[in-house]
Design a protein around this motif. Sequence first.
Motif, mmCIF file in Angstrom:
data_model
loop_
_atom_site.group_PDB
_atom_site.id
_atom_site.type_symbol
_atom_site.label_atom_id
_atom_site.label_comp_id
_atom_site.label_asym_id
_atom_site.label_seq_id
_atom_site.Cartn_x
_atom_site.Cartn_y
_atom_site.Cartn_z
ATOM 1 N N LEU A 76 63.837 -23.064 20.679
ATOM 2 C CA LEU A 76 65.253 -23.163 21.001
ATOM 3 C C LEU A 76 65.485 -24.240 22.054
ATOM 4 N N LEU A 433 63.815 -24.197 12.770
ATOM 5 C CA LEU A 433 64.387 -22.902 12.406
ATOM 6 C C LEU A 433 63.290 -21.911 12.050
ATOM 7 N N ARG A 436 61.759 -20.607 15.281
ATOM 8 C CA ARG A 436 62.650 -19.676 15.968
ATOM 9 C C ARG A 436 62.693 -18.315 15.269
ATOM 10 N N ARG A 437 62.866 -18.332 13.958
ATOM 11 C CA ARG A 437 62.973 -17.068 13.229
ATOM 12 C C ARG A 437 61.662 -16.297 13.241
ATOM 13 N N ASP A 512 72.150 -15.620 17.390
ATOM 14 C CA ASP A 512 71.907 -15.850 15.971
ATOM 15 C C ASP A 512 73.118 -15.421 15.151
ATOM 16 N N TYR A 513 73.727 -14.307 15.526
ATOM 17 C CA TYR A 513 74.938 -13.840 14.836
ATOM 18 C C TYR A 513 76.083 -14.827 15.032
ATOM 19 N N ARG A 515 75.958 -18.073 15.734
ATOM 20 C CA ARG A 515 75.707 -19.324 15.016
ATOM 21 C C ARG A 515 75.974 -19.161 13.527
ATOM 22 N N ASP A 516 75.534 -18.043 12.953
ATOM 23 C CA ASP A 516 75.745 -17.829 11.524
ATOM 24 C C ASP A 516 77.221 -17.625 11.198
ATOM 25 N N SER A 524 74.592 -22.724 20.526
ATOM 26 C CA SER A 524 73.202 -22.891 20.977
ATOM 27 C C SER A 524 73.127 -23.732 22.242
#
Length: 550
Positions: A76, A433, A436-437, A512-513, A515-516, A524
Amino acid sequence: MFEIFTGHSSLQAVILLALICALGLTLGKVKVRGISLGVTFVFFVGILLGHCGLSIHEQTLEFAQDFGLALFVYALGVQVGPGFFSSLRKGGISLSMLALLLVLLGTVMAVLMPSLMPISLGDAVGVMCGATTNTPALGAAQQTLAQMHQPTSSVALATAVTYPLGVVGVILALLVMQKLLAHRGHIAIAPNQKEDATYVAAYHVNNPGVFGKRIGELAEITHEQFVISRLWHDGKVMIPSSDTVLQPNDRILVISNENTGPAMEILFGEQETTDFNNDQVDWDAIDSQLISRRIVVTKPGINGKRLGALKLRNHYGVNVTRIYRSGMKLLATPDLRIQLGDRITVVGEQASIANVEKLMGNIVADLDEPNLISIFVGLLLGLLLGLIPIALPGISAPVRLGLAGGPIIAGILMGTFGPRLHMITYTTQSANLLMRRLGLSLYLACLGLHSGADFFATVMRPEGVLWVVSGFVLTVLPVLLVGMVAYKWARIDFATVCGMLCGAMANPMALDYARDTLKSERASVAYTTVYPLCMFVRVILAQVVLLLLL
């Protein structure tokens, strides 16, 4: 099969963690009324399987959890590093002040808990750590209690039972703010938000004060930064340089920052009404002699060099107008350092642009393989940074940045200053990504598995219910109050507000929520702008509160 899932071994740990992540990520795709908790479901699946009696070896669990957290926060930091310090100049101070207000508000509520309800101060600090999803603060609190010869088990349990609603509470608060403001017509939730720091406009040169002056002279006498990509004189188009002299009735195409538009009109003259910032503009159709191309920097030798040092105008007869980096459009100033993966917009004749392509590389396939050396070097430096003890006046125990603070600061510094040291820190968006995930999923799976054994039994006890309720209030109330202040009074855009709130609450799942949902990288950037400071302050406050008031 029973032995595979219950017997402690390295293979059993991998199988169990893979099962938790797979089930959690699958459930995370389920949406209820358009809302999904995403990767947060990994945490709840871990709690459920931990409650069912599944576990892995303690040291293996600790390793996977720490590695996942360090990998997530480092990736990140690398992602937003290029825009981190520029974001500080564009309102970062106000963001940090608002985030600190959120931290202080939550700390005051935690300190007042023992006087309002039957909760000890140590448990109140544990509730605060869980409500703010801040495990480094929990570690600092446990260390302080151990030095004071106080029990540490209850503070950890208080954090465990309040952590799930700490995660969900921030998401619910963001959802309430979004629905409330959208319902009242205060915000429009656009599917995409532009991350554009540049503005293009055409001007007719009719200011007598600039007649006969070189463009380089004008750049020196004005404080605004601009790039002139095209100049029309007597019906002929040319690419101007710093030595080009402006004449009456010249027509110029200027790239600057959006807020400098009025200053450019005062400097040069009347602005045309044509909208050159539309994505549908055909730049090659503006004139027949010059074309515009976007070239990807893929040659390592260009990494870290100043744009002015390349002397593209003198050597190749082209102008660089804009640079695309990490989702943002940057003004192509001479002092700007080129980074691997930058996409630069070049204006010139076709043959000249072909030569610049050879210089820059422009072979996208060369970027597919990430530089693993810089990733592991950055992780190493971040972990070492997190171990450095920081002595503060009046506090007996030293403060450490820990696994969450050290790697994210190292990631920001590597992403920002690595190219200046000619280090290749670029990773593709998909590779970043994935890091991060993967890191976040491992961290949440381990955290849930560790908390699951005593979670439900504690929640059902009277003190457990009190912890959960007080923790949920401590999560939601400060987020709503500071969020509305930031949006209504400070006039900060909603995506940035969401990122600031997630960073202040140390809540990557809520980030994350956000950003989505908002489809914006501003969240971010705001997250990493305030996260290091707020994390450090929370670690200090957790120790100060116990040392001074217990």
